[in-house]
Structures are given as C-alpha cells and as structure tokens.
Scaffold this active site. Structure first.
Site, PDB file in Angstrom:
ATOM      1  N   GLU A 280       0.855  -1.302  -0.003  1.00 23.44           N
ATOM      2  CA  GLU A 280       0.001  -0.095   0.003  1.00 23.44           C
ATOM      3  C   GLU A 280       0.977   1.340  -0.068  1.00 23.44           C
ATOM      4  OE1 GLU A 280      -3.076  -0.374  -0.571  1.00 23.44           O
ATOM      5  OE2 GLU A 280      -3.179  -2.156  -0.350  1.00 23.44           O
ATOM      6  N   TRP A 283       1.932   1.841  -3.196  1.00 24.07           N
ATOM      7  CA  TRP A 283       0.997   2.668  -4.133  1.00 24.07           C
ATOM      8  C   TRP A 283       1.151   4.174  -4.000  1.00 24.07           C
ATOM      9  CZ3 TRP A 283      -2.128   1.186  -8.079  1.00 24.07           C
ATOM     10  CH2 TRP A 283      -2.384   0.055  -8.114  1.00 24.07           C
ATOM     11  N   TRP A 311     -20.308  13.005 -19.921  1.00 23.30           N
ATOM     12  CA  TRP A 311     -20.260  13.144 -18.569  1.00 23.30           C
ATOM     13  C   TRP A 311     -21.589  14.023 -18.318  1.00 23.30           C
ATOM     14  CZ3 TRP A 311     -17.562  10.096 -15.876  1.00 23.30           C
ATOM     15  CH2 TRP A 311     -16.242   9.710 -16.325  1.00 23.30           C
ATOM     16  N   ASN A 346     -10.664   3.867   2.718  1.00 20.77           N
ATOM     17  CA  ASN A 346     -10.143   3.238   1.479  1.00 20.77           C
ATOM     18  C   ASN A 346     -11.411   2.576   0.743  1.00 20.77           C
ATOM     19  OD1 ASN A 346      -8.333   3.293  -0.585  1.00 20.77           O
ATOM     20  ND2 ASN A 346      -8.502   1.090  -0.380  1.00 20.77           N
ATOM     21  N   TRP A 364     -15.093  12.353 -13.205  1.00 15.16           N
ATOM     22  CA  TRP A 364     -14.207  12.215 -11.990  1.00 15.16           C
ATOM     23  C   TRP A 364     -13.513  13.255 -11.588  1.00 15.16           C
ATOM     24  CZ3 TRP A 364      -9.013  13.142 -12.565  1.00 15.16           C
ATOM     25  CH2 TRP A 364      -8.592  13.252 -13.843  1.00 15.16           C
ATOM     26  N   TRP A 387      -8.714   8.321  -8.321  1.00 15.10           N
ATOM     27  CA  TRP A 387      -9.876   8.761  -9.150  1.00 15.10           C
ATOM     28  C   TRP A 387      -9.797   8.079 -10.603  1.00 15.10           C
ATOM     29  CZ3 TRP A 387     -14.410  10.222  -7.821  1.00 15.10           C
ATOM     30  CH2 TRP A 387     -14.745  10.641  -6.592  1.00 15.10           C
TER      31      TRP A 387
HETATM   32  P1  FAD Z   1      -3.270   2.134   5.132  1.00 16.24           P
HETATM   33  O1  FAD Z   1      -3.925   1.066   4.543  1.00 16.24           O
HETATM   34  O2  FAD Z   1      -2.704   2.177   6.594  1.00 16.24           O
HETATM   35  O3  FAD Z   1      -2.118   2.560   3.880  1.00 16.24           O
HETATM   36  C1  FAD Z   1      -0.682   2.984   4.419  1.00 16.24           C
HETATM   37  C2  FAD Z   1      -0.332   3.950   3.412  1.00 16.24           C
HETATM   38  O4  FAD Z   1      -0.086   3.503   2.174  1.00 16.24           O
HETATM   39  C3  FAD Z   1      -1.339   5.251   3.623  1.00 16.24           C
HETATM   40  O5  FAD Z   1      -1.084   6.098   4.440  1.00 16.24           O
HETATM   41  C4  FAD Z   1      -0.913   5.782   2.142  1.00 16.24           C
HETATM   42  O6  FAD Z   1      -0.031   6.594   2.116  1.00 16.24           O
HETATM   43  C5  FAD Z   1      -0.748   4.777   1.260  1.00 16.24           C
HETATM   44  N1  FAD Z   1      -1.704   3.984   0.611  1.00 16.24           N
HETATM   45  C6  FAD Z   1      -2.771   3.240   1.035  1.00 16.24           C
HETATM   46  N2  FAD Z   1      -3.422   3.125  -0.092  1.00 16.24           N
HETATM   47  C7  FAD Z   1      -3.289   3.803  -1.206  1.00 16.24           C
HETATM   48  C8  FAD Z   1      -3.776   4.108  -2.551  1.00 16.24           C
HETATM   49  N3  FAD Z   1      -4.555   3.524  -3.140  1.00 16.24           N
HETATM   50  N4  FAD Z   1      -3.176   4.772  -3.544  1.00 16.24           N
HETATM   51  C9  FAD Z   1      -2.031   5.715  -2.888  1.00 16.24           C
HETATM   52  N5  FAD Z   1      -1.589   5.388  -1.632  1.00 16.24           N
HETATM   53  C10 FAD Z   1      -2.036   4.576  -0.869  1.00 16.24           C
HETATM   54  N6  FAD Z   1      -4.707   8.701  -0.487  1.00 16.24           N
HETATM   55  C11 FAD Z   1      -4.094   9.827  -0.066  1.00 16.24           C
HETATM   56  O7  FAD Z   1      -3.193   9.811   0.688  1.00 16.24           O
HETATM   57  N7  FAD Z   1      -4.470  11.379  -0.474  1.00 16.24           N
HETATM   58  C12 FAD Z   1      -5.436  11.367  -1.236  1.00 16.24           C
HETATM   59  O8  FAD Z   1      -5.892  12.381  -1.730  1.00 16.24           O
HETATM   60  C13 FAD Z   1      -6.190   9.989  -1.673  1.00 16.24           C
HETATM   61  N8  FAD Z   1      -7.447  10.056  -2.489  1.00 16.24           N
HETATM   62  C14 FAD Z   1      -7.994   8.968  -2.759  1.00 16.24           C
HETATM   63  C15 FAD Z   1      -9.214   9.165  -3.598  1.00 16.24           C
HETATM   64  C16 FAD Z   1      -9.785   7.915  -4.142  1.00 16.24           C
HETATM   65  C17 FAD Z   1     -11.008   7.998  -4.925  1.00 16.24           C
HETATM   66  C18 FAD Z   1      -9.424   6.542  -3.378  1.00 16.24           C
HETATM   67  C19 FAD Z   1     -10.180   5.357  -3.979  1.00 16.24           C
HETATM   68  C20 FAD Z   1      -8.360   6.757  -2.830  1.00 16.24           C
HETATM   69  C21 FAD Z   1      -7.421   7.719  -2.603  1.00 16.24           C
HETATM   70  N9  FAD Z   1      -6.460   7.771  -1.671  1.00 16.24           N
HETATM   71  C22 FAD Z   1      -5.829   8.794  -1.263  1.00 16.24           C
HETATM   72  C23 FAD Z   1      -5.722   6.388  -1.111  1.00 16.24           C
HETATM   73  C24 FAD Z   1      -6.561   5.796   0.035  1.00 16.24           C
HETATM   74  O9  FAD Z   1      -7.650   5.426   0.258  1.00 16.24           O
HETATM   75  C25 FAD Z   1      -5.815   6.225   1.383  1.00 16.24           C
HETATM   76  O10 FAD Z   1      -4.357   6.677   1.154  1.00 16.24           O
HETATM   77  C26 FAD Z   1      -5.930   5.457   2.612  1.00 16.24           C
HETATM   78  O11 FAD Z   1      -7.476   5.330   2.818  1.00 16.24           O
HETATM   79  C27 FAD Z   1      -5.436   6.210   3.774  1.00 16.24           C
HETATM   80  O12 FAD Z   1      -5.585   5.536   4.884  1.00 16.24           O
HETATM   81  P2  FAD Z   1      -4.325   4.800   5.708  1.00 16.24           P
HETATM   82  O13 FAD Z   1      -3.432   5.855   6.050  1.00 16.24           O
HETATM   83  O14 FAD Z   1      -5.198   4.130   7.049  1.00 16.24           O
HETATM   84  O15 FAD Z   1      -4.062   3.805   4.841  1.00 16.24           O
END
Ligand code: FAD
Length: 482
Positions: A280, A283, A311, A346, A364, A387
């Site tokens: 993650e 990502w 759209w 997420n 989007w 997105w």
């Molecule tokens: P954890 O599950 O603990 O993951 C650890 C870290 O991994 C996160 O803190 C984050 O830095 C990174 N990570 C996890 N999933 C993703 C992912 N899919 N993409 C990129 N990095 C990821 N994340 C953001 O940080 N900023 C945003 O603006 C953002 N916008 C999003 C918009 C949409 C439509 C979606 C579907 C996802 C988005 N995310 C975004 C990704 C993800 O949802 C969040 O990073 C995550 O929910 C953060 O929670 P956590 O720190 O507990 O994640």
C-alpha cells in the site's frame, strides 16, 4: 577556497518534521547557523489550491514544527509570497549563502524549484535538494527498457528487488541559532483555521497533526493494526489501517521510517500482513511515479479514449453525493465521514467514487476536486491516480465495466452495519439485513426504526441497476468509436 557559509536556510515544504530530514541534516553539516523557513506560496492552478481540510491540518502541523524547533533553540520563520522572491529577501536579510530543501514532485512545485535552484546557483549560492518524501526517486525507478512504469505489479517488484530504503536519520538535538532572527509572519494571520462556522471542531478529537502525532500513530498501528491487516483493512468499522496518510501528505513522517518500522516485527505478525502494508505504501510511490512522468494526471484522462465520455453535468446530483444524501447508505456514510472527520476509509472511497462516476455519470474531476477540498490527506498524486483508477481512465486502472454495487459492497464489508450506524444515526435502528437497503424495507419495519424515506433519510436518487446499464451503454458506445 569556497567562501565560508554564514547561515544556511532550510526551506520546509511537505516535510514538516525534524526526524529523517535530509535537507536539515545537510544544512547542519554546513556548520553554520540554520534558519528554518516555511513559505506560504501563492496557490497555483496546476496543483490546485490548498483544500480547506488540509489547511486546518497545516496550521497545527506548522505549530508543532515551530514548537519542536524552539525546544532545540531555534525558530520557524513564516513568510508569504512567491518562493523565489521570499528566498531572495531572506538571503539578503540574513546573509545566508546556502539553501537546502527536500524535493517535491507535483509539476508546478518542480518547475518553481528548478528555476530557483538555477537562479541561486547562478548567484553563487549553494542550492541543494534532497530526497525523503518518497521511498524512491521517481526518476530512478525504470523499466528494463529505461522508461517509466505504467503497471503497478512490475513497479512493486522493482521496488522489492531494490531492497529497503536507506535507514531513517535521527532528529537533531540542537540547532545553531543566528545572531539575529529575521522577521516572521504570525501563523494566526494566515487564517488557515475555519471560524464561522468552525466545521473542523470534530477533527480535534481524532487527529493529532505533527511529527509526534505521526510517530504515535505508527507505533499504535505496528502494535495493534498490522496484525491481520491484509484481511481486515477492507472493513471500514475496524481500526485496522494505519491512518498515516495525512501525516505523510505533509511529510510529518517519512515513508522510509514507516518502512523500517515494519522490519523486525514479532513473529506473531504474519509476513503477508507486513508485505501487504508495504504494498500500500508503494501505491503512494507509484502514484507519484505516474504524476512525475505524466504531469497532466490531475487534469486529463490518462487514457484519451475517455475524452469523449458523455459526462452528466447535474449540480443537484453532485450536491446530493457531496452531502451524503444519495439514498445508498454506504455511499452516504462515507461522504458524511469525509465531512465530519476529513477522511474516508479506502474501501468506501472506492465505492463512493464509483457511484459518482458510474451511477451518476459525473466527471471524475468533480469528485477529485471535492476530495481535494475535504480530505485531510489530500494529495495531488494519490488523489488523481486513485480517481482515474476508479474511473477506468487511469494507468493500470480498474476496468470501467467493474461497477461497485453499493448494496452488496455494504453488506460484505460492513455486515453488522456498525459503520452505517456511526455516520448515519437516522438509520441506526434498522436491522442488519436492511440497513444497507432501507428502500427495500417493509413499511412497518421502517416505522419501527423511525425511518421515513424521503424525509428522515433520502430515497435513492438513481436506481442502481438502471444506472449501471446506462453507464455500460455509454462506455460501449465509446468503445465502438475506437
Ligand atoms: P493504510 O491502509 O494504512 O496504508 C498505508 C499508506 O499507504 C497510506 O497512509 C497511504 O499513504 C498509502 N496508500 C494506501 N492506499 C493507497 C492508494 N490506493 N493509493 C496511494 N497510496 C495509498 N490517499 C491519499 O493519501 N491522498 C488522497 O488524496 C487520496 N485520495 C483517494 C481518492 C480515491 C477515490 C481513492 C479510492 C483513494 C484515495 N487515496 C488517497 C488512497 C487511500 O484511500 C488512502 O491513502 C488511505 O485510505 C489512507 O488510509 P491509511 O493511512 O489508514 O492507509
């Protein structure tokens, strides 16, 4: 002989921390007084203005950084204006002849930094940028043929093959102060906090912006969250993800420190949980890799085929989604969590985004803009890449025809309705079997639960099955044009 350095400026940006901060460590190694600065740059069209939720976070994060510097005999100097002008003023005022910063990777920020570096060096100053916002530099991770990655799995494999990032550096114990401090803006004068009304009141109980808060989150997660992360991370009511994203967005903790925190964990934590968590984190690097190599990621469909997508422009539907009044509980609970807490789980982000794009057929980019304004973790790369991933227009995206069903997704990932009950108290008394589809509940059950559809809770604004068919037809027509 190089001229002696009189003072070194450390320009803080999205690296609001003292630990594992390479720019700060390099500045200290110059052996001269260090002046820490933060510049409130004019908001620019490309990265988009600082969202309101993140502005709240920034205020507290700057305060925390200023306190940490003060404890080390130093200060944080705040200035406003175009970065080049502010830096030139500070160099003149302080006699500094070196400026250090950690790199940023959004296109507008990179353009500013490149120009500043050139100008400073031409003027005979030391200008050095450092790594630390990402696990790996986007320019250094390359495919076999030397190009950028477009698909996540080979990107992850390349990162895995590359080994661990360098170990995090310790925070300095003390910083050498200059004889005279330059003037600083007062943080309050920046008016980053909302006032009338103070809609961020509920943020205070859940978030602790700043480096200490980030470190505590990491420790809590490594102690209780990471065990079972792989299977539990999809359940929005569980405390099973790290909640580190907002801390990462402003660089209060480095991804390298998080990565190193996952090394040498007790045997009781399965390696599949650890690896999944690292994936993650990667990502986030992948999103920046995409933004770095394809700078229009936020504005343009990665896949130009989507440029012709029909759209729907409909303010009423968009507002219903923004306000959590779509009539689909899992979508509405997510949108209310976003409004109340500045975050959204997420899994629910994916469901809510899919609903906007596919059930409502709204662009989007409208969703991306709303998230940017309301998320405390708003991030130019992760937000845009995610997105586009949901839309199907992005790199390595989920195919457009994979349309989330908001009812079955709710039932699967919130089986006892705990998440719905937390954010939609008006539905709390519905039985688990109907809490994700109140519109199917018989009238006596609705009455017993105190739910009046269309009054206490909205009736669905679209019928999912029909909306799905419409979206698929639009997509098919698009494909036929290929
Ligand atoms: P954890 O599950 O603990 O993951 C650890 C870290 O991994 C996160 O803190 C984050 O830095 C990174 N990570 C996890 N999933 C993703 C992912 N899919 N993409 C990129 N990095 C990821 N994340 C953001 O940080 N900023 C945003 O603006 C953002 N916008 C999003 C918009 C949409 C439509 C979606 C579907 C996802 C988005 N995310 C975004 C990704 C993800 O949802 C969040 O990073 C995550 O929910 C953060 O929670 P956590 O720190 O507990 O994640």
């Amino acid at each position: 002989m190089p001229s002696p350095i009189s003072a070194t400026l450390v320009w803080f940006r999205k690296d609001l921390r003292l630990g594992d901060n390479r720019a700060l460590v390099a500045a200290i190694q110059n052996g001269q007084p260090v002046i820490a600065i933060y510049i409130r740059e004019p908001q620019n069209a490309e990265t988009g203005p600082l969202g309101a939720a993140q502005a709240w976070w920034l205020h507290h994060s700057l305060k925390s950084l200023a306190d940490a510097l003060q404890q080390r005999g130093s200060r944080l100097i705040l200035r406003s204006g175009p970065a080049a002008t502010v830096l030139e003023d500070l160099i003149r005022e302080t006699g500094a002849n070196a400026v250090h910063w950690n790199r940023r990777y959004d296109p507008a920020g990179m353009a500013i930094d490149t120009e500043i570096k050139t100008r400073l060096r031409q003027a005979g100053l030391e200008a050095r940028s450092h790594s630390g916002f990402l696990l790996h530099e986007p320019s250094q991770v390359k495919t076999g043929s030397g190009g950028p990655y477009r698909v996540y799995t080979p990107f992850w494999r390349a990162i895995e093959r590359g080994g661990d990032p360098p170990p995090p550096l310790a925070a300095p114990d003390a910083l050498q102060a200059p004889a005279n401090w330059p003037d600083s803006d007062a943080l309050e004068s920046w008016k980053l906090l909302p006032t009338k009304p103070n809609w961020a009141k509920s943020f205070e109980g859940i978030w602790t912006p700043g480096e200490d808060g980030a470190q505590k989150r990491l420790e809590h997660f490594l102690k209780v969250g990471i065990k079972g992360y792989r299977s539990r991370r999809d359940f929005p009511a569980a405390d099973s993800t790290s909640q580190l994203s907002a801390h990462l967005a402003l660089g209060e903790i480095s991804p390298a420190r998080i990565w190193h925190g996952t090394l040498d964990l007790p045997d009781a934590i399965a390696s599949e949980d650890i690896v999944h968590f690292r994936k993650e984190l990667v990502w986030r690097d992948f999103s920046y890799h995409l933004l770095f190599h394809f700078p229009t990621l936020r504005e343009e469909n990665w896949n130009a085929k989507f440029d012709g997508f029909p759209w729907v422009k409909n303010q009423t539907l968009l507002q219903a989604w923004q306000q959590g009044r779509t009539g689909y509980p899992i979508v509405d609970a997510g949108m209310r969590q976003l409004w109340q807490h500045g975050t959204m789980h997420n899994r629910v982000r994916m469901i809510a985004a899919s609903f906007l794009i596919k059930d409502l057929m709204i662009d989007w980019r409208d969703g991306e803009a709303w998230f940017r304004d309301t998320l405390v973790d708003a991030d130019p790369a992760s937000n845009a890449a995610s997105w586009q991933w949901v839309a199907g227009s992005g790199a390595d995206a989920s195919p457009f025809f994979r349309i989330f069903n908001p009812i079955t997704q709710g039932e699967k990932f919130d089986p006892d309705g705990a998440y719905i009950r937390q954010f939609l108290p008006e539905l709390a008394k519905l039985p688990n079997s109907l809490i994700h589809k109140p519109f199917e509940a018989p009238t006596p059950i609705l009455a017993k639960a105190g739910v009046v559809l269309g009054s206490t809770y909205p009736a669905p604004i679209v019928e999912h099955k029909l909306a799905r068919e419409k979206a698929l037809a639009a997509y098919k027509a698009l494909s036929a044009d290929d």
